[in-house]
Design an enzyme around this catalytic site. Sequence first.
Site, PDB file in Angstrom:
ATOM      1  N   CYS A 126       4.777  -1.478  -7.160  1.00 10.60           N
ATOM      2  CA  CYS A 126       3.749  -0.550  -6.372  1.00 10.60           C
ATOM      3  C   CYS A 126       4.530   0.861  -6.273  1.00 10.60           C
ATOM      4  CB  CYS A 126       3.562  -0.958  -4.923  1.00 10.60           C
ATOM      5  SG  CYS A 126       2.565   0.259  -3.890  1.00 10.60           S
ATOM      6  N   CYS A 178       4.629 -10.081   1.402  1.00 10.18           N
ATOM      7  CA  CYS A 178       4.629  -9.049   0.077  1.00 10.18           C
ATOM      8  C   CYS A 178       5.837  -9.128  -0.657  1.00 10.18           C
ATOM      9  CB  CYS A 178       4.117  -7.713   0.907  1.00 10.18           C
ATOM     10  SG  CYS A 178       3.547  -6.564  -0.252  1.00 10.18           S
ATOM     11  N   LEU A 213      -2.065   1.186   8.825  1.00  6.22           N
ATOM     12  CA  LEU A 213      -1.772   2.408   9.662  1.00  6.22           C
ATOM     13  C   LEU A 213      -0.133   2.182  10.202  1.00  6.22           C
ATOM     14  CD1 LEU A 213      -3.062   4.613  10.964  1.00  6.22           C
ATOM     15  CD2 LEU A 213      -3.480   3.318  12.968  1.00  6.22           C
ATOM     16  N   CYS A 271       8.729  -2.449   2.881  1.00 10.92           N
ATOM     17  CA  CYS A 271       8.078  -3.419   1.979  1.00 10.92           C
ATOM     18  C   CYS A 271       8.768  -3.799   0.620  1.00 10.92           C
ATOM     19  CB  CYS A 271       6.760  -2.814   1.410  1.00 10.92           C
ATOM     20  SG  CYS A 271       5.787  -3.803   0.161  1.00 10.92           S
ATOM     21  N   CYS A 282       6.771   2.092   0.426  1.00 10.05           N
ATOM     22  CA  CYS A 282       6.874   1.866   2.005  1.00 10.05           C
ATOM     23  C   CYS A 282       8.312   1.294   1.975  1.00 10.05           C
ATOM     24  CB  CYS A 282       5.924   1.213   2.319  1.00 10.05           C
ATOM     25  SG  CYS A 282       4.056   1.761   2.205  1.00 10.05           S
ATOM     26  N   GLU A 303       2.106 -12.308  -7.647  1.00 16.70           N
ATOM     27  CA  GLU A 303       2.199 -13.505  -6.608  1.00 16.70           C
ATOM     28  C   GLU A 303       0.612 -13.528  -6.100  1.00 16.70           C
ATOM     29  OE1 GLU A 303       4.983 -12.604  -3.588  1.00 16.70           O
ATOM     30  OE2 GLU A 303       5.059 -10.859  -4.744  1.00 16.70           O
ATOM     31  N   CYS A 350      -4.872 -14.270  -1.465  1.00 12.66           N
ATOM     32  CA  CYS A 350      -4.313 -12.775  -1.381  1.00 12.66           C
ATOM     33  C   CYS A 350      -3.865 -12.633  -2.860  1.00 12.66           C
ATOM     34  CB  CYS A 350      -3.316 -12.922  -0.176  1.00 12.66           C
ATOM     35  SG  CYS A 350      -2.311 -11.369  -0.394  1.00 12.66           S
TER      36      CYS A 350
HETATM   37  N1  SAH Z   1      -0.483  -1.794  -0.712  1.00 10.81           N
HETATM   38  C1  SAH Z   1      -1.585  -2.183   0.119  1.00 10.81           C
HETATM   39  C2  SAH Z   1      -1.969  -3.763   0.077  1.00 10.81           C
HETATM   40  C3  SAH Z   1      -0.959  -4.746  -0.003  1.00 10.81           C
HETATM   41  S1  SAH Z   1       0.461  -4.666   1.214  1.00 10.81           S
HETATM   42  C4  SAH Z   1      -1.284  -1.768   1.556  1.00 10.81           C
HETATM   43  O1  SAH Z   1      -0.283  -1.366   1.864  1.00 10.81           O
HETATM   44  O2  SAH Z   1      -1.989  -1.839   2.426  1.00 10.81           O
HETATM   45  C5  SAH Z   1      -0.522  -5.785   2.308  1.00 10.81           C
HETATM   46  C6  SAH Z   1       0.033  -5.649   3.810  1.00 10.81           C
HETATM   47  O3  SAH Z   1       1.244  -6.467   3.958  1.00 10.81           O
HETATM   48  C7  SAH Z   1       0.096  -4.113   4.294  1.00 10.81           C
HETATM   49  O4  SAH Z   1      -0.457  -4.114   5.549  1.00 10.81           O
HETATM   50  C8  SAH Z   1       1.588  -4.270   4.262  1.00 10.81           C
HETATM   51  O5  SAH Z   1       1.873  -3.186   5.134  1.00 10.81           O
HETATM   52  C9  SAH Z   1       2.103  -5.440   4.601  1.00 10.81           C
HETATM   53  N2  SAH Z   1       3.594  -5.582   4.350  1.00 10.81           N
HETATM   54  C10 SAH Z   1       4.382  -5.433   3.646  1.00 10.81           C
HETATM   55  N3  SAH Z   1       5.442  -5.765   3.727  1.00 10.81           N
HETATM   56  C11 SAH Z   1       5.582  -6.395   4.873  1.00 10.81           C
HETATM   57  C12 SAH Z   1       6.689  -7.146   5.879  1.00 10.81           C
HETATM   58  N4  SAH Z   1       7.853  -7.291   5.400  1.00 10.81           N
HETATM   59  N5  SAH Z   1       6.165  -7.738   6.736  1.00 10.81           N
HETATM   60  C13 SAH Z   1       4.874  -7.794   7.251  1.00 10.81           C
HETATM   61  N6  SAH Z   1       4.080  -7.171   6.547  1.00 10.81           N
HETATM   62  C14 SAH Z   1       4.275  -6.429   5.399  1.00 10.81           C
HETATM   63 FE1  SF4 Z   2       2.710  -0.793  -1.806  1.00  9.59          FE
HETATM   64 FE2  SF4 Z   2       3.983  -2.240  -0.023  1.00  9.59          FE
HETATM   65 FE3  SF4 Z   2       3.281   0.068   0.686  1.00  9.59          FE
HETATM   66 FE4  SF4 Z   2       1.396  -1.675   0.295  1.00  9.59          FE
HETATM   67  S1  SF4 Z   2       3.022  -1.763   1.781  1.00  9.59           S
HETATM   68  S2  SF4 Z   2       1.609   0.494  -0.379  1.00  9.59           S
HETATM   69  S3  SF4 Z   2       2.247  -2.796  -1.658  1.00  9.59           S
HETATM   70  S4  SF4 Z   2       4.770  -0.428  -1.052  1.00  9.59           S
END
Ligand code: SAH
Ligand code: SF4
Length: 353
Positions: free
Chosen positions: A113, A339, A221, A120, A117, A93, A106
Amino acid sequence: MPEQPSIYSLTLNDLRDYLVSKGHAKFAADQIFQWIYKQGVIDPQLWTNVSKKIKEDLIINFDLSVPTIVWNGLSKDGTRKFLVKMIDQQTVECVAIPAKDRLTLCISSQVGCAIGCTFCHTGTMGLKRHLSPGEIVGQFLAVTLWLKQNVGESERLSNIVYMGQGEPLHNFDNVKKATIIFMEDKGFGLGQRKITLSTSGLAPQIEKLWDFPPINIAISLHAAHNNIRSELMPINKAHDLERLFKAIRSVPLKAYRRITYEYLLIDSLNDRPEDIEALAELLDKEKSKVNLIPFNEYPDSKFKRPSNAKIIWFQEELLKRGFVCTTRTTKGQDILAACGQLKSEYEKLNLWE
Ligand code: SAH
Ligand code: SF4
């Protein structure tokens, strides 16, 4: 996957080298870049100043197809979401987010991935595969062409954030190549300040950023205590905060100016007074910018977004301590713009099959 590599995986120098290796004129590479990226003309038949021999060569030896936009949605706030299908049917996306003087796309760097996390939605999918440079550039190109055709010249993409699916530093070489292509003057010509890479904190790759175009860096972070960060981001078990900051200190900051720290605000987990204290202790306010991201809830997510009052309080406490701190307003909520959400919803429904 097609046998031929995508033409959009080539930097200007790659294309020059290729043409020279086949006995063609080197300068044609510049003209081709201008046709594709400046003019948005991807059909070689229309490249009037490029010789027939070169065009035939490229058509035989390269894949010139652009990823397909299989779905798009427009949010009430002007955010547009696109689901983009690659040649092997995998989808990623992209979200186009308008602001006062810019239109930011974006983009995704991987299908799924590997980092996993716990907050996510993409993380729950696991890694399907890396995207090639051509597929990363292809997202920007596909959306540029779509906007030109469906909205007109008024909506032109001006900025890129690597904040879609995937961990860009896990796909270092391909993201690097795509970034070089984005920045090429003869092509899109995006300046280094117009591109931001967000990483979950792969310390060894952060230490390799000296070998990357000097774009903006954002670090996800999300917690200033190791135990909380490890609960949210398994990567913290491999590279804890101490290791992460050792790597960050090696980033050539003169070019990057401030590093952005993204801090997801999750109700009762990392939004307490002691989290503010730890964050203020951890970050150097001269070299940092904090971007608070209120957690975006999705169906079955196990975390909650804090109240608006809590979010404002958290930001004010950091401002009081002298930090540059913004709160990301949630964009495109009515079209599942967080995301990984759209892809999963549509996969369930199989709307495009
Ligand atoms: N993998 C990279 C870039 C993609 S995610 C990273 O983690 O930095 C981009 C941003 O979206 C990250 O800061 C991630 O923590 C945030 N993100 C993921 N899931 C989210 C959610 N449910 N609500 C808000 N931000 C989210
Ligand atoms: Fe991967 Fe989502 Fe973690 Fe970013 S926030 S590193 S996309 S699992």
